[in-house]
Design an enzyme around this catalytic site. Structure first.
Site, short mmCIF file in Angstrom:
data_model
loop_
_atom_site.label_atom_id
_atom_site.label_comp_id
_atom_site.label_asym_id
_atom_site.label_seq_id
_atom_site.Cartn_x
_atom_site.Cartn_y
_atom_site.Cartn_z
N ALA A 205 0.81 -1.22 0.00
CA ALA A 205 0.00 0.00 0.00
C ALA A 205 0.85 1.28 0.00
O ALA A 205 0.34 2.35 -0.28
CB ALA A 205 -0.96 0.00 1.19
N GLU A 206 2.13 1.19 0.29
CA GLU A 206 2.99 2.37 0.19
C GLU A 206 3.30 2.67 -1.27
O GLU A 206 3.61 3.79 -1.65
CB GLU A 206 4.31 2.15 0.94
CG GLU A 206 4.25 2.46 2.42
CD GLU A 206 3.18 1.67 3.15
OE1 GLU A 206 3.25 0.42 3.13
OE2 GLU A 206 2.28 2.28 3.72
N ASN A 287 -3.54 0.41 5.66
CA ASN A 287 -3.68 1.85 5.43
C ASN A 287 -4.08 2.17 4.00
O ASN A 287 -4.08 1.31 3.12
CB ASN A 287 -2.36 2.54 5.75
CG ASN A 287 -1.21 1.99 4.91
OD1 ASN A 287 -0.66 0.95 5.23
ND2 ASN A 287 -0.86 2.66 3.83
N ASP A 332 -0.96 6.26 7.73
CA ASP A 332 -0.45 4.88 7.70
C ASP A 332 -0.87 4.13 8.97
O ASP A 332 -0.14 3.30 9.50
CB ASP A 332 1.08 4.83 7.52
CG ASP A 332 1.60 3.41 7.28
OD1 ASP A 332 0.80 2.53 6.92
OD2 ASP A 332 2.81 3.18 7.47
#
Ligand code: CA
Length: 710
Positions: A205-206, A287, A332
């Protein structure tokens, strides 16, 4: 009729229980190595010889009733055996032990089977990931463990495969690709297995992916169901998955703008817990992608099911309930952290709950039958919310916490008040032992916001300008102050009284997972290589072993031939190992180890001489100020996230720093790809790569001056 049905079910259950000799001395041995099934798992708590699931039992308490090693005799706990591993990358796995055989994963999703009594390696398996895949691993090429089911060992790989191995030989039985491998997905979590289904999620997800969790048939490797945790571009139409309906009805109305362009996030990268009592699977969702809610969803909407606990039917994946911990997630703040099932007294009445200490700093107690919030109190320092409103279940945010108009001193930050390091719950003390962290960071909105496909895209500028009032008003001083504010705490949390009973301060936040035992013990390792035991009731330190390397992973315990063992994986890495300056001064990280202890153990660790880091290696060339400035910006964007910590090479000391040609061969041509350094030709031009070399040279000169002055 109903009564008759119930009676029949009871009889069926008794027959099932008695028929399989579960938990008896023979366990499932008669079925061959690695035999774990539903009946055996149903009795896992009293099957004290074995640790058959990631969190030991389906409850994932990480508590063992074993008490042969206890607070009275622990002084005699010594090393029984150790195994040297093949890399200095992070080791996060919790080994499983079934009928005297240890099964564990190691960095790069490799798997080993080991004689749990002697340490003799029985087989090992290498899934042969491509080294360059490391650039998609936000938080190192770690793996948190395997699952074992009916003679097979299951592992998720860093490049997104799920592989079933023969437990006797380590030979692959089947392998499936569980993700779109053209996207920056990775897998680091331990699979979970029940009723011939193996569950696997993913990470990323980053870097810009859409989260989902899948169930595969353990026999065939066929997909049984898939649940997407966030909606996607409506123009694409429904996924044809079991999540279609809840996404349409519940989630889609809570999203705005073109949120699908960076996937939306919501990866399921750690905790998935099977809850047979309520016939549900509890899933911790991650996140948003990007982190910044204003960029992701125009600053509007709760963005379900981000940062939520999601309950689904274990057989079909059908939605049952959800509880969102951080609506409109923007920091996050994942809800992927360990979910533990327990029955605790609420207002004097026993209540079936799930407990969790997620990244956002609040300890949640949730009624797991209904998904209703019971309590949420801060177990760590936090600056973003004054409380969680029990009536609405929503946090009451501090004004400015969303860093919209000015930077916000964010605590916890993306590292979390608690990360993947396992916690444990002792039903004997009623306490939850949390490896908690204090890692503040200043968040500001990225301005301008530029999407870099396949790289970090958080929409957050870290530590930029506007220092918080308590910190010195200069960037370097601010950085020092933040580093000194970083610490860890072992918190013994009372979920009934909603407060800490005792705490132990750690000088570095990135500390080890915990194990609680019937011997009134809590075990935890530290970044600085101490493996320690505390009395579970009072928090008194009563034992310590000087390991020669860091311990982050969760310890576990088992018994072979009547003898209790304590095991833990050692090795530094993970997200802080990549992105945060080294706490180890000037030594190189050693390769990981498996450490195993027993009363009266007589083994000694192999001799370890710390290897010093190479000296700073600046070039004598002179460079332009323009190149330096451009290089600094690019370094911050592309390099810092992986090259700040001790896991990857400190570029200021790099042998190729003095040669433009060699530098280009690494950064653009990718000659070190097998080692994990992919080519950046898709992201950087040769001129930009050279600008980064110029910037790093400047940093290397500073370092050289510092080293000379010492
Ligand atoms: Ca994350």
């Amino acid at each position: 009729m109903r009564k008759l049905f119930k009676t029949m079910m009871t009889i069926a259950a008794i027959v099932a229980l008695s028929g399989c000799s579960i938990g008896g001395k023979d366990g499932g041995k008669d079925r061959g190595p690695g035999w774990v099934d539903d009946a055996r798992m149903a009795n896992a708590d009293s099957d004290v010889d074995n640790w058959m699931n990631y969190g030991r039992t389906w409850d994932e308490m990480r508590f063992s009733p074993l008490e042969q090693i206890n607070a009275g005799n622990i002084a005699n706990l010594k090393l029984a055996w150790s195994v040297d591993l093949d890399t200095s990358r992070g080791q996060e796995a919790t080994p499983l032990v079934i009928d005297g055989v240890m099964y564990t994963s190691t960095a790069w999703s490799k798997v080993m089977a080991i004689d749990a009594g002697t340490g003799k390696i029985l087989w090992s398996f290498d899934p042969e990931n491509k080294g360059g895949k490391a650039v998609h691993a936000c938080c190192d090429v770690v793996n948190r463990g395997v699952a074992v089911w009916k003679g097979r060992v299951y592992v998720g790989t860093i490049d997104g495969r799920l592989i079933a191995l023969d437990a006797a030989t380590g030979k692959p039985v089947w392998s499936v690709v569980t993700v779109d491998q053209s996207q920056p997905y990775t897998i680091t979590m331990a699979p979970r297995v029940f009723r011939d289904k193996v569950i696997i999620g993913n990470s990323g997800a980053e870097l810009g992916v859409r989260g989902f969790v899948s169930a595969y048939d353990t026999n065939t490797g066929k997909l049984v169901w898939r649940f997407y945790t966030v909606p996607t571009d409506p123009a694409k139409g429904p996924d044809g998955a079991i999540s279609d309906e809840p996404l349409k009805k519940l989630a889609a109305p809570t999203w705005h703008g073109k949120f699908w362009e960076l996937g939306g996030g919501g990866t399921v990268w750690d905790s998935v817990v099977y809850d047979p009592k309520y016939n549900q699977l509890l899933i911790g969702v991650g996140n948003g992608s990007p982190w910044n809610h204003r960029i992701r969803s125009e600053g509007k909407g709760d963005n379900l099911f981000l940062s939520s606990i999601l309950a689904v039917d274990p057989d079909t994946g059908a939605y049952k309930w959800h509880y969102q911990e951080t609506p409109g997630e923007s920091w996050d703040f994942t809800a992927t952290q360990q979910i533990t099932l327990a029955t605790i007294a609420i207002d004097g009445m026993p209540r079936d709950v799930m407990v969790q200490a997620p990244k956002n700093g609040f300890f949640y107690v949730i009624d797991r039958k209904t998904g209703k919030l019971i309590s949420a109190e801060p177990y760590a320092n936090q600056t973003w919310a004054t409380k969680v409103d029990l009536a609405t279940g929503r946090p009451v945010e501090v004004p400015g916490a969303r860093y919209q108009d000015s930077p916000f001193f964010t605590l916890p930050s993306g590292i979390g008040a608690h990360a993947w390091m396992p916690m444990s719950f002792s039903p004997k003390t009623g306490l939850v032992y949390i490896p908690a962290m204090n890692v503040p960071l200043t968040y500001a909105a990225s301005d301008p916001y530029v999407v870099r496909k396949g790289r970090w895209n958080t929409g957050v500028a870290f530590g930029r300008s506007g220092p918080p009032p308590t910190l010195p008003n200069d960037p370097k001083g601010q950085r020092r102050a933040m580093l000194s504010a970083m610490k860890g705490t072992l918190v013994a949390w009372d979920p009934v009284a909603k407060k800490a009973r005792w705490t132990v301060e750690r000088d570095w936040p990135w500390t080890g997972g915990t194990l609680a035992t019937g011997g009134n013990l809590v075990f935890q390792g530290t970044a600085h290589g101490a493996f320690e035991a505390y009395t579970a009731d009072t928090g008194k330190k009563i034992w310590s072993f000087a390991a020669t390397r860091s311990i982050m992973a969760g310890p576990m315990t088992y018994r072979v031939k009547g003898e209790q063992f304590i095991a833990v994986m050692a090795g530094y890495g993970g997200s802080m190992g990549m992105a945060t300056p080294s706490p180890f001064e000037k030594r190189r990280l050693p390769n990981g180890q498996i450490l195993v202890f027993r009363l009266g153990g007589t083994a000694t660790l192999p001799a370890y001489t710390p290897e010093p880091l190479a000296r700073a290696n600046p070039s004598a060339e002179t460079f332009s100020a323009a190149q330096l400035a451009e290089g600094g910006m690019l370094y911050g964007t592309y390099c810092a996230i992986c090259h700040t910590g001790p896991v990857n090479p400190d570029l200021r000391r790099s042998g190729v720093l003095t040669s433009a040609e060699s530098w280009k061969a690494v950064v653009i041509e990718g000659i070190l790809e097998p080692n994990g350094m992919a080519s950046f030709r898709d992201y950087l031009s040769p001129a930009q790569a050279e600008a980064i070399r110029v910037f790093v040279n400047g940093r290397a000169k500073e370092l050289q001056t510092m080293e000379k002055s010492k």
